[in-house]
Design an enzyme around this catalytic site. Structure first.
Site, PDB file in Angstrom:
ATOM      1  CB  SER A  63      -0.918  -0.007   1.221  1.00 29.42           C
ATOM      2  OG  SER A  63      -0.148  -0.066   2.416  1.00 29.42           O
ATOM      3  CG  ASN A 112      -3.580  -4.144  13.466  1.00 29.74           C
ATOM      4  OD1 ASN A 112      -3.030  -4.124  12.358  1.00 29.74           O
ATOM      5  ND2 ASN A 112      -3.988  -5.256  14.054  1.00 29.74           N
ATOM      6  CB  THR A 148     -39.309  27.591  -7.141  1.00 32.92           C
ATOM      7  OG1 THR A 148     -40.463  27.994  -7.862  1.00 32.92           O
ATOM      8  CG2 THR A 148     -39.081  28.559  -5.972  1.00 32.92           C
ATOM      9  CG  HIS A 149     -40.697  24.093  -9.767  1.00 30.40           C
ATOM     10  ND1 HIS A 149     -41.077  22.810  -9.468  1.00 30.40           N
ATOM     11  CD2 HIS A 149     -41.269  24.884  -8.819  1.00 30.40           C
ATOM     12  CE1 HIS A 149     -41.866  22.821  -8.405  1.00 30.40           C
ATOM     13  NE2 HIS A 149     -41.994  24.072  -7.991  1.00 30.40           N
ATOM     14  CB  SER A 174     -13.974  24.595 -28.117  1.00 29.53           C
ATOM     15  OG  SER A 174     -14.031  23.669 -29.180  1.00 29.53           O
ATOM     16  CE  LYS A 184     -18.711  25.831 -26.300  1.00 29.55           C
ATOM     17  NZ  LYS A 184     -19.152  24.484 -26.480  1.00 29.55           N
ATOM     18  CG  ASN A 240     -16.306  25.421 -23.290  1.00 31.41           C
ATOM     19  OD1 ASN A 240     -17.320  25.937 -23.773  1.00 31.41           O
ATOM     20  ND2 ASN A 240     -15.488  24.658 -23.984  1.00 31.41           N
ATOM     21  CD  GLU A 275     -18.412  22.398 -18.180  1.00 26.77           C
ATOM     22  OE1 GLU A 275     -18.891  21.507 -18.883  1.00 26.77           O
ATOM     23  OE2 GLU A 275     -17.565  23.212 -18.615  1.00 26.77           O
ATOM     24  CE1 TYR A 281      -5.891  -2.857   9.438  1.00 29.05           C
ATOM     25  CE2 TYR A 281      -5.060  -5.106   9.234  1.00 29.05           C
ATOM     26  CZ  TYR A 281      -5.178  -3.813   8.733  1.00 29.05           C
ATOM     27  OH  TYR A 281      -4.594  -3.485   7.541  1.00 29.05           O
ATOM     28  CD  GLN A 305      -2.780  -2.265   2.614  1.00 29.59           C
ATOM     29  OE1 GLN A 305      -2.029  -2.577   3.525  1.00 29.59           O
ATOM     30  NE2 GLN A 305      -2.691  -2.788   1.395  1.00 29.59           N
ATOM     31  CE  LYS A 362      -3.836   3.613   5.239  1.00 31.07           C
ATOM     32  NZ  LYS A 362      -4.614   2.350   5.366  1.00 31.07           N
TER      33      LYS A 362
HETATM   34  N1  ARG Z   1      -0.847  -1.182   5.615  1.00 32.71           N
HETATM   35  C1  ARG Z   1      -1.764  -1.596   6.617  1.00 32.71           C
HETATM   36  C2  ARG Z   1      -3.058  -0.756   6.540  1.00 32.71           C
HETATM   37  O1  ARG Z   1      -3.010   0.290   5.962  1.00 32.71           O
HETATM   38  C3  ARG Z   1      -1.187  -1.408   7.962  1.00 32.71           C
HETATM   39  C4  ARG Z   1      -1.710  -2.327   8.955  1.00 32.71           C
HETATM   40  C5  ARG Z   1      -1.321  -3.723   8.655  1.00 32.71           C
HETATM   41  N2  ARG Z   1      -1.617  -4.584   9.736  1.00 32.71           N
HETATM   42  C6  ARG Z   1      -1.535  -5.898   9.617  1.00 32.71           C
HETATM   43  N3  ARG Z   1      -1.842  -6.589  10.661  1.00 32.71           N
HETATM   44  N4  ARG Z   1      -1.234  -6.475   8.486  1.00 32.71           N
HETATM   45  O2  ARG Z   1      -4.090  -1.132   7.018  1.00 32.71           O
END
Ligand code: ARG
Length: 462
Positions: free
Chosen positions: A25, A112, A157-158, A279, A285, A287, A292, A319, A324, A327
């Site tokens: 990750s 964790n 309105t509308h 454009s 144009k 824009n 948008e 956990y 993960q 993110k």
């Molecule tokens: N990269 C993991 C996450 O973002 C970190 C935690 C991993 N924990 C584990 N027990 N494998 O969640």
């Protein structure tokens, strides 16, 4: 290619390249490096304060962590996929740099609780930054409301013309809307600002750690009390993306109005060249792409909310690696919302509203029909009857290509004998606005009150 993991002890074989590539990750979570290092420093200082490690070890680890931070900042330390995640990359590099003492950093800690901490630290800054941008947006909107005070526009309105309103009143509506998002962020911050660290993997630790001390060092307002809860939940993130979604919904409505108002058909507003695009094929144009895109990116942020909600659904405690995946929506929602409020503020700064065009439009309309009906009510007609009579007048106007204010008193009497000369002034959109009396209405005094209120509030905000 496979390198030995820090957790490799119980394994006879290293993780396959395919599995590592799939599960890494670091591409995403490398953005958390500063948070990770800040958290680690607070943790290691606490370990020393609690005599779990020596002060000297803590000092060496702290110095090492700072050096790793520098290496990341300057791009000296590569953060490629084989590093698994940012937590492992930093710890591994620390051990490389300062030797096996670096291995003491992870005492009484798990990834964790570490990742939950990093996210909360990240969110704290994201919330603060978005709040600042909201304040800027409000200041610009307020400035426009003051600048165009007295300009009357058709209210809709509308998407059908409804009643005359002050442009300032319309703009101030957005100041109120986004202010509730500001409040929601404040509220969300309270729940984000609790320390999860010290929960370890899920059960806590047998080391005599001091969680309150770490909380204090990192500026948290207390700890997440239940260690399982601390590592299991992502509701703070769901709450944040939900606030972002609501905020984006507000921004998208303004964006849409800017798109609409800058069409030739409306011609109410024009956005400066620097915030519009041309454009590639049609030379004429201009824009409103920025507006948008704000409208479009709103969908992405809603997607982020659905993403994290769905990832968390029915996950057993505590956990799970599924988490993960949080993110992507976390960074995307924070970054997209930040960018959108920023750019829309600039689009608004560079938007001019066309006073003459509004006047022209108002002259030829029947926007004051409600005033006419209200007038008849004041002459003791039941509202429903008044509505019916006024409706007929409007239909007459449409047929004869007239606006209400162009009707003579003779024509008015054709519809009701209750009309006298004084109705004529109500037919003027400006006058109709001045006649409004209710609190929060578009009456000049009410709008002025709002302007005064926001000038005071926004002056106090940092
Ligand atoms: N990269 C993991 C996450 O973002 C970190 C935690 C991993 N924990 C584990 N027990 N494998 O969640």
């Amino acid at each position: 290619m496979s390198t030995k993991s820090l957790w490799g002890g119980r394994f006879k074989e290293p993780l396959s390249e395919a599995a590592l590539k799939f599960s890494s990750s670091i591409d995403l979570d490398k953005r958390l490096y500063q948070e990770d290092i800040d958290g680690s420093i607070a943790h290691v200082e606490m370990l020393a304060a609690c005599k779990i490690i020596t002060a000297e070890d803590a000092r060496r680890i702290r110095t090492g962590l700072r050096a790793v931070a520098k290496e990341i900042e300057t791009g000296k330390l590569s953060l490629s996929w084989e590093k698994e995640d940012i937590h492992m990359a930093i710890e591994k590099r620390l051990i490389q740099k300062i030797g096996s003492v670096g291995g003491k950093l992870h005492t009484a800690r798990s990834r964790n609780d570490q990742v939950a901490l990093d996210e909360r630290l990240y969110l704290r800054s994201a919330i603060k930054e978005i709040k600042k941008l909201i304040t800027h947006f409000q200041r610009v909107t307020l400035y426009k409301a003051e600048k165009y005070f007295g300009v009357v526009v058709p209210g809709y309105t509308h998407l059908q013309r409804a009643q005359p309103i002050y442009l300032s009143h319309h703009l101030l509506a957005y100041v109120y809307m986004i202010d509730r998002d500001y409040e929601r962020l404040n509220d969300c911050y309270k729940r984000v600002n609790k320390l999860p660290l010290g929960a370890a993997a899920l059960a806590g630790t047998s080391f005599p750690i001091d969680r309150a001390l770490v909380a204090k060092k990192l500026g948290f307002d207390g700890i997440v009390e239940n260690s399982i809860d601390a590592v299991s939940d992502r509701d703070y993130l769901i709450e944040f993306t939900s606030v972002c979604s609501t905020m984006m919904m507000h921004l998208s409505r303004l964006a849409e109005e800017l798109v609409l108002w800058s069409t030739r058909e409306f011609s109410f507003a024009s956005i400066d060249d620097a915030y519009t695009t041309g454009s590639s094929i049609m030379p004429q144009k201009k824009n409103p792409d920025m507006a948008e895109l704000v409208r479009g990116k709103t969908g992405r942020v809603y997607g982020d909310l659905m993403n994290i909600l769905t990832t968390m659904k029915a996950l057993p405690l505590a956990y799970n690696r599924d988490m993960q995946e949080d993110k992507t929506p976390l960074f995307d929602a924070a970054e997209t919302t930040r960018q959108c409020v920023f750019i829309l503020t600039h689009v608004l700064i560079h938007t001019k509203f066309d006073r003459n065009r509004f006047e022209e439009e108002l002259k030829n309309d029947t926007l004051t029909a409600t005033e006419v009906a209200d007038y008849l009510v004041q002459q003791d007609l039941p509202f429903r009857e008044a509505h019916e009579i006024t409706g007929k007048m409007v239909s007459y106007c449409v047929e004869h290509g007239k606006s209400l204010s162009q009707l003579s008193i003779r024509e008015l009497h054709h519809f009701s004998h209750k009309f006298s000369e004084d109705v004529l002034e109500l037919l003027d959109p400006h006058k109709s606005i001045e006649h409004k009396k209710s609190a929060g209405s578009t009456a000049p005094n009410e709008v002025k009150k709002q302007i005064v209120h926001w000038t005071r509030v926004l002056k106090q905000r940092k």
